[in-house]
Design a protein around this motif. Structure first.
Motif, PDB file in Angstrom:
ATOM      1  N   ASP A 285       0.844  -1.420  -0.004  1.00  0.00           N
ATOM      2  CA  ASP A 285       0.089   0.019  -0.093  1.00  0.00           C
ATOM      3  C   ASP A 285       0.805   1.290  -0.120  1.00  0.00           C
ATOM      4  N   ASP A 286       1.856   1.199  -0.561  1.00  0.00           N
ATOM      5  CA  ASP A 286       3.013   2.378  -0.571  1.00  0.00           C
ATOM      6  C   ASP A 286       2.785   3.120  -2.073  1.00  0.00           C
ATOM      7  N   ILE A 287       1.756   3.752  -1.835  1.00  0.00           N
ATOM      8  CA  ILE A 287       1.234   4.446  -3.143  1.00  0.00           C
ATOM      9  C   ILE A 287       2.406   5.485  -3.586  1.00  0.00           C
ATOM     10  N   ASP A 288       3.033   6.074  -2.793  1.00  0.00           N
ATOM     11  CA  ASP A 288       4.289   6.914  -3.234  1.00  0.00           C
ATOM     12  C   ASP A 288       5.400   6.430  -3.733  1.00  0.00           C
ATOM     13  N   ALA A 289       5.604   5.096  -3.813  1.00  0.00           N
ATOM     14  CA  ALA A 289       6.710   4.531  -4.268  1.00  0.00           C
ATOM     15  C   ALA A 289       6.518   4.469  -5.904  1.00  0.00           C
ATOM     16  N   LEU A 290       5.307   4.480  -6.338  1.00  0.00           N
ATOM     17  CA  LEU A 290       4.890   3.996  -7.473  1.00  0.00           C
ATOM     18  C   LEU A 290       5.270   5.059  -8.532  1.00  0.00           C
ATOM     19  N   GLY A 291       5.325   6.532  -8.278  1.00  0.00           N
ATOM     20  CA  GLY A 291       5.494   7.517  -9.132  1.00  0.00           C
ATOM     21  C   GLY A 291       6.563   7.209 -10.051  1.00  0.00           C
ATOM     22  N   ASP A 292       7.622   7.179  -8.955  1.00  0.00           N
ATOM     23  CA  ASP A 292       9.115   6.927  -9.685  1.00  0.00           C
ATOM     24  C   ASP A 292       9.454   6.082 -10.427  1.00  0.00           C
ATOM     25  N   LEU A 293       8.481   4.910 -10.200  1.00  0.00           N
ATOM     26  CA  LEU A 293       8.741   3.685 -11.176  1.00  0.00           C
ATOM     27  C   LEU A 293       8.412   3.943 -12.512  1.00  0.00           C
ATOM     28  N   LEU A 294       7.116   4.644 -12.578  1.00  0.00           N
ATOM     29  CA  LEU A 294       6.413   5.087 -13.782  1.00  0.00           C
ATOM     30  C   LEU A 294       7.450   6.156 -14.431  1.00  0.00           C
ATOM     31  N   TYR A 295       7.956   7.064 -13.791  1.00  0.00           N
ATOM     32  CA  TYR A 295       8.739   7.833 -14.709  1.00  0.00           C
ATOM     33  C   TYR A 295      10.289   7.108 -15.287  1.00  0.00           C
ATOM     34  N   GLN A 296      10.548   6.134 -14.276  1.00  0.00           N
ATOM     35  CA  GLN A 296      11.779   5.479 -14.783  1.00  0.00           C
ATOM     36  C   GLN A 296      11.556   4.814 -16.024  1.00  0.00           C
ATOM     37  N   SER A 297      10.324   4.187 -16.070  1.00  0.00           N
ATOM     38  CA  SER A 297       9.891   3.183 -16.983  1.00  0.00           C
ATOM     39  C   SER A 297       9.767   3.836 -18.465  1.00  0.00           C
ATOM     40  N   HIS A 298       9.109   5.278 -18.108  1.00  0.00           N
ATOM     41  CA  HIS A 298       9.238   6.062 -19.223  1.00  0.00           C
ATOM     42  C   HIS A 298      10.607   6.577 -19.946  1.00  0.00           C
ATOM     43  N   GLU A 299      11.471   6.908 -19.042  1.00  0.00           N
ATOM     44  CA  GLU A 299      12.683   7.191 -19.502  1.00  0.00           C
ATOM     45  C   GLU A 299      13.341   6.118 -20.039  1.00  0.00           C
ATOM     46  N   GLY A 300      13.263   4.907 -19.810  1.00  0.00           N
ATOM     47  CA  GLY A 300      13.823   3.913 -20.377  1.00  0.00           C
ATOM     48  C   GLY A 300      13.366   3.502 -21.703  1.00  0.00           C
ATOM     49  N   LEU A 301      12.011   3.688 -21.772  1.00  0.00           N
ATOM     50  CA  LEU A 301      11.084   3.666 -23.103  1.00  0.00           C
ATOM     51  C   LEU A 301      11.553   4.314 -24.108  1.00  0.00           C
ATOM     52  N   SER A 302      11.830   5.620 -23.481  1.00  0.00           N
ATOM     53  CA  SER A 302      11.833   6.893 -24.563  1.00  0.00           C
ATOM     54  C   SER A 302      13.554   6.695 -24.912  1.00  0.00           C
TER      55      SER A 302
END
Ligand code: GLA
Length: 382
Positions: A285-302
């Motif tokens: 239930d650690d919602i705060d940890a999710l955001g950074d992972l999303l941004y990292q994923s985008h950075e990698g994809l891009s």
């Protein structure tokens, strides 16, 4: 599920064919994280949504079959023998593909009449094609009593995509569309093709999808090229898929491959790690940890995997300075389509308005904004 869509399709079927059809609803999907990992036998975290394809279908005594695409008002009549993909066939190839792939595994089907309609924005990366394939394979399985399991059905759908649409896709889309669970996302192991459902509750936050309305064509060679690169690197590593590679393994062959290929493989290895971290954060239930992972994923994809485009990068970047946004990334195959954003519920409307304005100003085009509900997978409507 969309009741309106189902009613429309059923009404139209009764008008045209005068018999009660069997009705199937098959949803599109979103993906929280784990992009381009499925064909590497890795992990993804998709969910079926409340937008999809409604199909009405019944047996026919005639010597041809009919498929009618209600949205496009296009009728296609065909013989079910010796099927080949059609040049520029669009939606027809998914239908033909499913029929042909059923026959390839020895399933006998007879002629049928069918009408379908959908409300998944096409080209948005929300898998309208998997929804269409699944609706047909599910409907035909039911109609002709083929006795296929859901796992067998999604393999038929995937093969239809490979051999009739020319996209060497992984299994994520067909799986999520078939097996979706209400209010949940599925942590999917694409090697064993098994998943675990995680109840999703983002508390004060919710998901927003913004469609760049740039249409990617997955059959464009770029998708298949990425898959080839991954397979080439796996071969060099002497493993069956990048799922089994570690960063150290990759380091060892770094000088044997181009930097481009190295970066792509590195992205896949990192993305698999992120999917696990993401699912652990959800569990805690650690919602705060999710955001950074999303941004990292985008950075990698891009930057590493190179499947983004300027419109998607713009949409993700403009969220970064907004304190109401937890994270964002492009979603799906790439080269257009949607970004998925996790933002404060209370800010949804304001954010939607501001983003639409900024996007218009920058690209002189409109983007579209959706919110979705996580829903159940393909089902028969009684
Ligand atoms: C498309 C494919 C999927 C998957 C995604 C990227 O949606 O159909 O199999 O590879 O791209 O994660």
């Amino acid at each position: 599920m969309s009741k309106k869509l189902i009613k429309e399709v059923k009404g139209c079927f009764l008008d045209k064919f005068k018999v009660q059809p069997l009705i199937v609803f098959s949803p599109g999907r979103i993906n929280l994280i784990g992009e381009h990992t499925d064909y590497n036998e890795g992990f993804t975290f998709p969910a079926a949504i409340n937008k999809g394809i409604a199909l009405a279908i019944s047996k026919s005594n005639s010597n041809t079959s009919n498929a009618y695409a209600l949205n496009k008002e296009e009728l296609y009549a065909f013989k079910i023998e010796n099927l080949k993909p059609l040049e520029g066939g669009g939606w027809r190839n998914y239908v033909l593909g499913v029929v042909a792939e059923l026959q390839k595994i020895g399933k006998q089907i007879g002629n049928f009449n069918s009408i379908f309609a959908g409300n998944i924005p096409s080209g948005a990366g929300m898998s309208s094609s998997a929804a269409l394939e699944n609706s047909f394979v599910f409907g035909l399985n039911e109609l002709f009593d083929l006795g296929l399991t859901k796992n067998e059905m999604i393999l038929v759908s995937q093969k239809a995509e490979h051999n009739f649409a020319g996209v060497k896709c992984g299994i994520m889309d067909q799986y999520a569309s078939m097996f979706g669970v209400k209010k949940s996302a599925l942590l999917l192991d694409c090697r064993t093709v098994e998943s675990r459902a995680y109840k999703i509750n983002f508390k004060d936050y919710k998901l927003m999808l913004i469609n760049s309305n740039i249409k990617h064509d997955l059959s464009e060679s770029a998708y298949n090229d990425r898959r080839e690169v991954c397979e080439k690197v796996s071969e060099l590593l002497n493993i069956s898929a990048l799922r089994d590679a570690s960063k150290d393994d990759l380091e060892r062959i770094k000088t044997d491959i181009t930097d481009e290929d190295y970066q792509k493989a590195l992205y896949v290895i990192n993305e698999n790690i992120r999917v696990k971290k993401f699912s652990e954060a959800i569990k805690k239930d650690d919602i705060d940890a999710l955001g950074d992972l999303l941004y990292q994923s985008h950075e990698g994809l891009s930057k590493k995997f190179k499947v983004s485009c300027k419109e998607l990068d713009f949409l993700v970047n403009q969220t970064k300075t907004n304190p109401n946004v937890l994270g964002a990334r492009m979603m799906g195959g790439g080269f257009g389509g949607c970004v998925i954003i996790l933002l404060k519920k209370a800010e949804f409307k304001t954010f939607k308005k501001d983003t639409a304005k900024q996007f218009k100003k920058r690209f002189d085009k409109d983007c579209s904004v959706y919110s979705v509900k996580l829903s159940q997978g393909t089902l028969l409507i009684k």
